[in-house]
Structures are given as C-alpha cells and as structure tokens.
Design an enzyme around this catalytic site. Structure first.
Site, short mmCIF file in Angstrom:
data_model
loop_
_atom_site.label_atom_id
_atom_site.label_comp_id
_atom_site.label_asym_id
_atom_site.label_seq_id
_atom_site.Cartn_x
_atom_site.Cartn_y
_atom_site.Cartn_z
N LYS A 23 0.79 -1.19 0.07
CA LYS A 23 -0.04 0.03 -0.09
C LYS A 23 0.70 1.42 0.08
CE LYS A 23 -1.89 1.63 4.00
NZ LYS A 23 -1.77 3.19 4.13
N ARG A 94 -4.10 10.28 4.17
CA ARG A 94 -2.89 11.03 4.50
C ARG A 94 -1.88 11.32 3.49
NH1 ARG A 94 -0.42 13.98 7.66
NH2 ARG A 94 1.79 13.42 8.56
N CYS A 118 -4.87 17.50 9.46
CA CYS A 118 -3.53 17.26 10.01
C CYS A 118 -3.15 18.69 10.57
CB CYS A 118 -2.37 16.63 9.30
SG CYS A 118 -0.61 16.66 9.74
N ARG A 123 5.20 16.96 14.06
CA ARG A 123 6.24 16.64 13.59
C ARG A 123 6.56 16.09 12.36
NH1 ARG A 123 9.29 12.56 17.25
NH2 ARG A 123 7.76 11.01 16.06
N ASP A 126 6.07 19.05 9.62
CA ASP A 126 7.12 20.13 9.74
C ASP A 126 8.36 19.69 8.95
OD1 ASP A 126 5.87 21.85 11.33
OD2 ASP A 126 6.80 21.30 13.33
N ARG A 398 -9.33 -0.23 3.61
CA ARG A 398 -8.41 1.04 2.99
C ARG A 398 -6.92 0.45 2.74
NH1 ARG A 398 -7.12 5.07 7.10
NH2 ARG A 398 -5.56 5.48 5.48
#
Length: 415
Positions: A23, A94, A118, A123, A126, A398
C-alpha cells in the site's frame, strides 16, 4: 454505511495466502508518477480504498488513470495538470501530502489540502516543509492548505530530526528534478523508500543510498515513462502471519521479501511459533501455547508501528505478561478499549501498554478506530470464542486487498 465484518472464532487458519502489492509503496510511486513525461504503468498495485482515493485525486488534477486488463495501473499526466488537491478526497487520505514534492517537481507550484485535518505543528509535516524549503521552495500555510512555489531550486544537504518516511519521500521527489547534488541525512530506511528510489531510477533519476541513512540525489532535467512492479506489502504479510499464530494455524504466506519481515519474524518466533523460509514465501506454524513477548516499535529496520496493534491481539492470550512500547505514533493504543470488550486485560500508561494474557477472548461487538486496529480486531475475532462483529470495517479495506476472501480461503468463518 458499510456493513460490519462478522467473524466466528475458533477456526485455525490453514493453507496459503498470496500477499498483494505494498500500500505505502504504491501510494508514493503513484504520487511520483505526476513528475513523469509519458506513460507510467505500475504492476502489483493493490485495488484498495486508499489507492482508489488517490486515483480520484490524480484524475481531479487532470491525469488519465486506468486499470488495465492485466490489473496493472496506467497513469498519464498532461502538461496542464492542476496543482491543487481537492479537500473532499484529500481529507480521506494522509498520503495525499506526497503530491507536494511531485507537483513542485513537475509544475513548480502546489496547493495541497492538509490531509485528514492534520495539524501543521505535528512533527511529520514540519519535516516535509523544512526539507522542501532547504531545496529552495517557498512554503506557506494558508487556510488549511500548504502553498508552495519553486523559487531558485538547488541541491543541498537536508538533515531530518527524525527519519520521517513521508518527508524523506517528498524531498527525494523534488530533489530528483532539482539541479545539483542533494544529500538527505538521517533519512528513513523503509523498504518503501528503496522502492520509490528504484522507480525514480527506472524513470531516469539518479538516486543512490536509499535504504541507508544517507541518500544522495543528483538532479536530472526530466523523468520519462516506465513500467514498474511494486514490492509486496510487508504489513499485510505480517498481519496474516500474526493471525496464523493467534489461531494456532499453519499458513504459507506467499509473494513476500523475507528480509523485509525479519523484525516481525523474530518476535513471532519468541511467541513459540515455528517460522520457516520456503521457496516463494514464509511458512508460519502457530504454537500450542503463546509465550509473552516484549515489543518496542521503532523506525525500520526495527519492529514496525503498523504491526503493533496486531501483536497486541496476539499477545492478549499469551501465557504471561507482555509489554508493548510505542515509540512512533502516540495514538496507536486506540483499540485497547475495544479489545477489552473481548476480555483482554490491557493497561496503558503513556507510550506503554501492559498486556496480561487471559485464557481466552470472547466474541463481542467492537469498532475499528483505524486501519491497523481493524486488522488487529479481526485477528482477535479469529482467535476468540463465539461471534465478533467489527463496525467501521471499511478501515480494513483501506489497506487490505480482498481481506475477507483471503481469510475465507484459509478456512476462517467470516462474512
């Protein structure tokens, strides 16, 4: 509304199961195909919901995406592709943030909806932005979107504070079309990173060192169409291996790369399972009694966070107390309340879960909270006495191709 998945436990899994394409490798390679001039043909891509959502996003951007008769996926991207991802689709996936690096590389700009709501302060995101900025991209956050433009791009050194897989991938994609040499230090080492590098190189990129903590990328002017086969899914393989152990079964897991599974195999062997590498796969024979095991999740080659929930289900009936320390994602223990409904004894303190083995789990009505939790509850249901009904089973689809059919072929009573 999706129907729940119902499992009658107490039937050991026996037979053979063929593992689908990975995936996470498929999603990033599909994103990378945006940078390619010409046609990309991808083999061994699983037909799962996350892949279908990304197909929809690519089509919304203007790409032509079609499944071929041989089940390969063909992607062709025109010059005038759009650079903004649609909120309605991006919020479901995501991995849609991986289009940031590829759109910047292809079009010089991107407007990416923050995936799944999100928080930009987290972290992982960023590090994506830090890496792209280091290459010369101008990045800003506006109204739930990341807007980025390629200013004066040039190769550079990027040090990642944490070996984030997504950040490593986004940087690799943009750096592949950025003039000069780029060095990614403390890079993620996951097999999916290596697969992305191999795909990019097949398309004409110059990426070296993938799979180590230092990746070197020499920028090229363009990437050309190619045909590529995605690696097998190590997490799907680990899930079926854990299910075989939990049910006291005997399963041959086919179409795997054993080196990708070493950390998983080591922990399953500690439970008392017999694991043998055979031609074309790994055979897993469950023990009569499951021994307790301590697990710490770590970036690859450590034990994968994506297998932590499945191990919890397996260890719920171990003869003793096990400890799981989650070092990667803080919200991986969401399934604890659900497996407790089945009689499991689990105590969570911060990043640590203490699992006191019980003689048996019992079927119950439970709810999947995420993809891996759904798979883990299925493992618990297979091992439990009586009927288990898993709501929100769409989470499982998924990431797992033909999950129900594969279990049925192994003798599971599931519908």
């Amino acid at each position: 509304m999706d129907e729940p998945l119902t499992i009658e436990g107490g039937h050991p899994l026996r037979g053979r199961v063929r593992i689908s394409g990975a995936k996470n490798a498929s999603l990033v390679i599909m994103a990378a195909s945006v940078m390619i001039k010409g046609e990309t043909v991808l083999e061994n891509v699983p037909r799962i919901r996350d892949v279908e959502v990304l197909c929809g996003i690519l089509q919304h951007l203007g790409a032509r995406v079609a499944w071929q008769e041989d089940n390969s996926l063909c992607i062709s991207v025109p010059e005038n592709i759009d650079v903004e991802t649609p909120y309605e689709l991006a919020k479901k996936l995501r991995a849609s943030n991986l289009l940031l690096g590829s759109l910047l590389g292809r079009k010089g700009q991107a407007r990416i909806c923050l995936p799944g709501g999100c928080n930009i302060g987290s972290r992982p995101m960023d590090l994506h932005l830090k890496g792209l900025s280091a290459l010369g991209a101008e990045v800003k956050l506006e109204h739930g979107f990341v807007e980025a433009y390629t200013g004066n791009l040039s190769g550079t050194r990027v040090y990642l504070d944490f070996p984030s897989v997504g950040a490593t991938e986004n940087i690799m994609m943009l750096a592949a079309l950025t003039p000069g040499q780029t060095y990614v230090e403390n890079a993620a080492k996951e097999p999916e990173i290596v697969d992305l590098a191999n795909f990019l190189n097949a398309a004409g990129a110059k990426v070296r060192g993938a799979g180590t903590d230092l990746i070197r990328i020499e920028g090229v002017k363009e990437l050309r169409g190619t045909r590529y086969t995605v690696i097998p899914d190590r997490i799907e393989a680990g899930t079926f291996m854990a299910a075989a152990v939990a049910t006291g079964g005997d399963v041959l897991v086919e179409n795997v790369i054993p080196t990708h599974l070493y950390s998983i195999m080591a922990k399953l062997q500690e439970t008392g399972a017999v694991i043998r590498q055979v031609n074309g796969g790994v055979r897993v024979i469950g023990p009569k009694e499951i021994m307790p095991v301590d697990v710490k999740t770590l970036p690859y080659p450590g034990f994968p966070t994506d297998m932590q929930s499945q191990m919890m289900s397996l260890l719920a009936t171990a003869k003793g107390t096990s400890v799981i320390v989650e070092n990667v994602f803080e919200n991986r223990f969401q399934m604890v309340d659900e497996i407790k409904r089945m009689g499991a004894k689990v105590k969570v303190e911060g990043h640590t879960a203490v699992i006191e083995g019980v003689p048996a789990l019992y079927g119950a009505r439970v709810k999947a909270t995420d993809l891996r939790a759904g798979a883990a509850l299925a493992i618990a249901g297979l091992a439990a006495q009586g009927l288990t009904e898993i709501e929100n089973a769409y989470y499982i689809y998924r990431g797992y191709e033909n999950f129900k059919a594969k279990l049925q072929n192994l003798g599971a009573h599931v519908w």
